[in-house]
Scaffold this motif. Structure first.
Motif: not given
Length: 475
Positions: A69-70, A73, A84, A192, A196, A199, A202
């Protein structure tokens, strides 16, 4: 705010020190005592319950950014990650929305947020509901986490409420085209977060979201499935996405919900194992279940490639020398999405549909020339920079993915293509004729050049004939 548990490294060092201590005479070593305790207590986690996994390191080598993840979380895998933490403020802000907090609206006046929810929703209700699900939730993850019970339940409440409130706000955003919230007004943030939340690492178990949704939803809310599909649809837009899923089906998490929308058509077309034809003993197994020719070789063999529009993404067909493939668009959204589908299938004991699909493309693509041909036929479009980047992505995926030939839903199509190519390469006349077409009939200019050459040859032959004939007559 939630903070990561500290002191774990020191605890591990202490355990290592104790493990190297000499046992007291007459007493078993400490490690023997600890293992015996585990034997008596039974296994704490059963791998049969796992549905959320840490992505294997081999698969991360394909594209690491696709799995990490960018900015946010969700769940325990990246809990407490310093990079994060700034999203924790937004999580708490969304929780306060649900609990009836007031905020400053336009004009500086206080506005109560969604008051129809707050009358019946209490934080104690949310905490109690998650505490009842704590152990079941822990068992869904492939790792045991050093997070105490209170923090784990807090994480479930805060993360789950953030996800649900985000889904509801996005549903509103799709209809009204505007939501007065920083996540929606900051251009880059929403997209974004969408990436995330799809994923594998996540995810929250879907039953956690269902329980929280039961506690906070009101009559006007759409179903949770509708909210999830509306939120993720921009990652790969399709028509009638909500009709592609059974709302009564049980799902592991949001990633599986979105994945299931791609499978309705292909599941109907799968030939039952009892009806599948027996594999020829004289034909190698790999050629029955794995494509052995690239796009360039298929074109040479006379296979016609066609864009199969208005079909589900996985619905590939081969009949009469025509290979029909639905268009595949590869960008910053779809590449990570497909890779997370594959990661989930690599860890689960289900049908690996996306693994089969991407490995089929991996077999088709050996070089940038193959990508160029697929692009020319409207099958692949991408924004990865170059055709070689696409070829490298698929080739790297092929090296790292565990591929079970017995689970391939495309086995009949692959067998048909391989048999077609085998018949072609087994006949020298067909090879020569195909080379003739490619060399001299691939464009109008080469065709006219061939006609001119033939015409000149005929003129030369005629000239030679009449020269010899005139000499013969005169003699």
């Amino acid at each position: 705010m939630v903070k990561a548990t500290k002191g774990k490294r020191n605890t591990m060092n202490q355990k290592k020190t104790r493990a190297h201590q000499k046992p007291i005479e007459g007493h078993p070593p400490e490690w023997v005592i600890n293992i015996n305790k585990c034997v008596k207590g039974g296994p704490q986690y059963d791998s049969g319950n796992w549905t959320i996994y840490r992505v294997p390191w081999s698969l991360r080598e394909v594209q690491k950014s696709a799995f990490v993840p960018k900015i946010i979380s969700i769940g325990p895998f990246h809990y407490g990650d310093p990079g994060l933490r700034f999203m924790e403020e937004h999580k708490m802000r969304y929780l306060l929305r649900l609990l009836g907090s007031r905020t400053t609206g336009k004009g500086g006046q206080e506005e109560e947020l969604m008051p129809q929810v707050h009358i019946t929703t209490l934080l104690e209700d949310l905490e109690q509901g998650m505490r009842e699900l704590e152990q079941k939730t822990r068992q869904r993850y492939s790792e045991a986490f050093n997070i105490d019970s209170s923090d784990f339940v807090q994480m479930m409440v805060i993360d789950g409420c953030f996800v649900l409130e985000l889904l509801r706000l996005y549903y509103k955003f799709e209809r009204e085209k505007y939501v007065d919230d920083p996540i929606f007004t900051t251009r880059w943030m929403l997209r974004t977060i969408q990436r995330d939340l799809v994923k594998l690492e996540n995810q929250l178990p879907f039953f956690v979201l269902e329980k929280l949704f039961d506690l906070i939803s009101v009559a006007e809310d759409p179903s949770l499935i509708d909210l999830v599909l509306t939120f993720f649809d921009p990652l790969l837009p399709r028509k009638y996405i909500k009709g592609l899923i059974d709302p009564e089906e049980e799902f592991d998490h949001m990633l599986e919900v979105f994945r299931s929308t791609f499978l309705s058509s292909v599941k109907q077309n799968i030939t039952p194992a009892s009806k599948q034809p027996e594999i020829s003993v004289n034909f190698p197994l790999v050629q029955e279940r794995q494509l052995v020719h690239s796009v360039t070789e298929l074109e040479e063999a006379g296979v016609e490639l066609k864009n199969r529009e208005e079909s589900d993404l996985l619905d590939i067909s081969f009949q009469g020398g025509v290979l029909k493939i639905p268009p595949l668009y590869i960008d910053d959204n779809t590449a990570p999405l497909f890779l997370n589908f594959v990661a989930y299938e690599q860890c689960e004991d289900g049908k690996p549909f996306f693994t089969n699909f991407l490995m089929f493309f991996e077999s088709l693509i050996n070089s940038s020339a193959d990508v160029e041909i697929l692009h020319k036929n409207g099958i692949i479009n991408h924004v990865l920079g170059s055709d070689q980047d696409v070829a490298d992505l698929f080739n790297k995926l092929g090296r790292e993915v565990v591929y079970d030939l017995d689970e391939c839903y495309l086995s009949q199509q692959i067998k048909g293509v391989n048999n077609y190519c085998k018949a072609y390469y087994g006949s020298k006349w067909r090879v020569w004729f195909t080379n003739l077409k490619q060399d001299y009939f691939s464009s109008p200019w080469t065709f006219f050049s061939l006609l001119a050459a033939i015409f000149l040859l005929l003129l030369t032959t005629a000239q030679t004939y009449y020269t010899v004939y005139a000499y013969y007559i005169s003699s």
